[in-house]
Design a protein around this motif. Structure first.
Motif, mmCIF file in Angstrom:
data_model
loop_
_atom_site.group_PDB
_atom_site.id
_atom_site.type_symbol
_atom_site.label_atom_id
_atom_site.label_comp_id
_atom_site.label_asym_id
_atom_site.label_seq_id
_atom_site.Cartn_x
_atom_site.Cartn_y
_atom_site.Cartn_z
ATOM 1 N N VAL A 87 -52.778 31.504 -46.669
ATOM 2 C CA VAL A 87 -53.869 31.043 -47.527
ATOM 3 C C VAL A 87 -53.972 31.975 -48.718
ATOM 4 N N GLY A 88 -53.884 31.407 -49.921
ATOM 5 C CA GLY A 88 -53.953 32.212 -51.139
ATOM 6 C C GLY A 88 -54.938 31.627 -52.132
ATOM 7 N N GLY A 93 -62.671 29.427 -52.125
ATOM 8 C CA GLY A 93 -62.772 28.453 -53.204
ATOM 9 C C GLY A 93 -63.481 27.172 -52.795
ATOM 10 N N ASP A 94 -63.992 26.458 -53.782
ATOM 11 C CA ASP A 94 -64.757 25.247 -53.497
ATOM 12 C C ASP A 94 -63.875 23.998 -53.391
ATOM 13 N N VAL A 95 -62.582 24.117 -53.708
ATOM 14 C CA VAL A 95 -61.619 23.032 -53.536
ATOM 15 C C VAL A 95 -60.404 23.602 -52.817
ATOM 16 N N THR A 96 -59.891 22.870 -51.833
ATOM 17 C CA THR A 96 -58.699 23.316 -51.104
ATOM 18 C C THR A 96 -57.500 22.472 -51.506
ATOM 19 N N LEU A 97 -56.417 23.151 -51.849
ATOM 20 C CA LEU A 97 -55.144 22.514 -52.165
ATOM 21 C C LEU A 97 -54.141 22.901 -51.083
ATOM 22 N N VAL A 119 -53.478 27.360 -59.960
ATOM 23 C CA VAL A 119 -54.342 28.058 -59.008
ATOM 24 C C VAL A 119 -54.911 29.335 -59.639
ATOM 25 N N LYS A 120 -54.063 30.085 -60.333
ATOM 26 C CA LYS A 120 -54.522 31.325 -60.974
ATOM 27 C C LYS A 120 -55.499 31.044 -62.107
ATOM 28 N N PHE A 127 -55.726 27.845 -51.688
ATOM 29 C CA PHE A 127 -54.364 27.311 -51.675
ATOM 30 C C PHE A 127 -53.722 27.571 -50.321
ATOM 31 N N VAL A 128 -53.277 26.501 -49.643
ATOM 32 C CA VAL A 128 -52.695 26.595 -48.300
ATOM 33 C C VAL A 128 -51.260 26.090 -48.343
#
Length: 248
Positions: A87-88, A93-97, A119-120, A127-128
């Motif tokens: 997981v990065g 975060g409020d949204v998961t990718l 993402v940055k 980010f998964v």
């Protein structure tokens, strides 16, 4: 949408499909007259067909979105919260990718830099990464190596391996893996010994099972909260989807 010229037979079939329930008691002769009138109307007003096709397309898209939302809800624990995944981004975060990826996948390679940049730049995306080696033995070897590095040297080393594979020019073999292990500070002998562990076998099998449940048939496949994106998505488009998910 491109309008395709429909044959007389197709128009006749459409006319038959539009026969209302109230007309089911018509005689065969009356029914033929009715169908001819419908067909003649459609021939004179083809825009009606375009409108019907657009409505059907919208309805099918809505049904697909609803079905995919159900799939994501049913598999949320494995998809978003597996302890085996790296997981990065912003872990809070409020949204998961989520990305299902294969290190030998050309489109994954194309998406690699753009996803990383997005993402940055966003700063609030969780980010998964999901290992899904589907392109042959080298893909499987690369995933087993990356997961073994994660087990032995931790998340930072795993991400370094992930980045190295997506910038690699050449084959994935023992010489390449030993060099990458040295570069990320992992003990090559320990990593190699752990690559075929039951733990790693189970992680890959679980990802394959999850992919099958979500009807994932290729890489990259992305999940952004409530949406499944099947294939490469340009950075700007992905950023727009993230923004839309954030608005709800």
């Amino acid at each position: 949408m491109t309008m395709t010229r429909l044959s007389a037979a197709t128009l006749t079939m459409l006319a038959a499909l539009t026969l209302p329930a109230a007309a089911q008691n018509m005689s065969d002769a009356e029914r033929q007259v009715f169908r001819k009138e419908v067909r003649d109307y459609l021939m004179e007003n083809p825009e009606v067909l375009m409108e019907a096709i657009q409505v059907l397309d919208q309805r099918q898209q809505a049904e697909q979105a609803s079905a995919e939302s159900t799939l994501l809800e049913q598999n949320a624990e494995e998809l978003y919260r597996s302890s085996a995944d790296w997981v990065g981004g912003n872990p809070d975060g409020d949204v998961t990718l989520v990305e299902f990826m294969d290190y030998r996948c050309g489109y994954c390679r194309q998406a690699f830099t753009e996803v990383d940049n997005m993402v940055k730049a966003d700063g609030n995306v969780r980010f998964v990464l999901k290992e899904l080696p589907i392109l042959g033995p080298q893909s499987v070897t690369a995933s087993r190596f990356a997961l073994s590095v994660k087990n032995i040297a931790g998340d930072d080393a795993y991400k370094a391996v992930h980045d190295a594979f997506f910038t690699l020019r050449g084959e994935i073999n023992d010489g390449t893996l030993e060099r990458i292990a040295a570069e990320v500070g992992a003990d090559w002998a320990a990593v190699k010994a752990g690559m075929n562990s039951d733990d790693i076998t189970n992680i890959i099998a679980a990802n394959q099972q999850l992919a099958a449940a979500l009807r994932v048939q290729g890489t990259p496949t992305f999940v952004i909260d409530s949406q499944i994106l099947r294939g490469y998505v340009p950075e700007d488009a992905m950023a727009q989807i993230v923004a839309a998910e954030r608005k709800g």
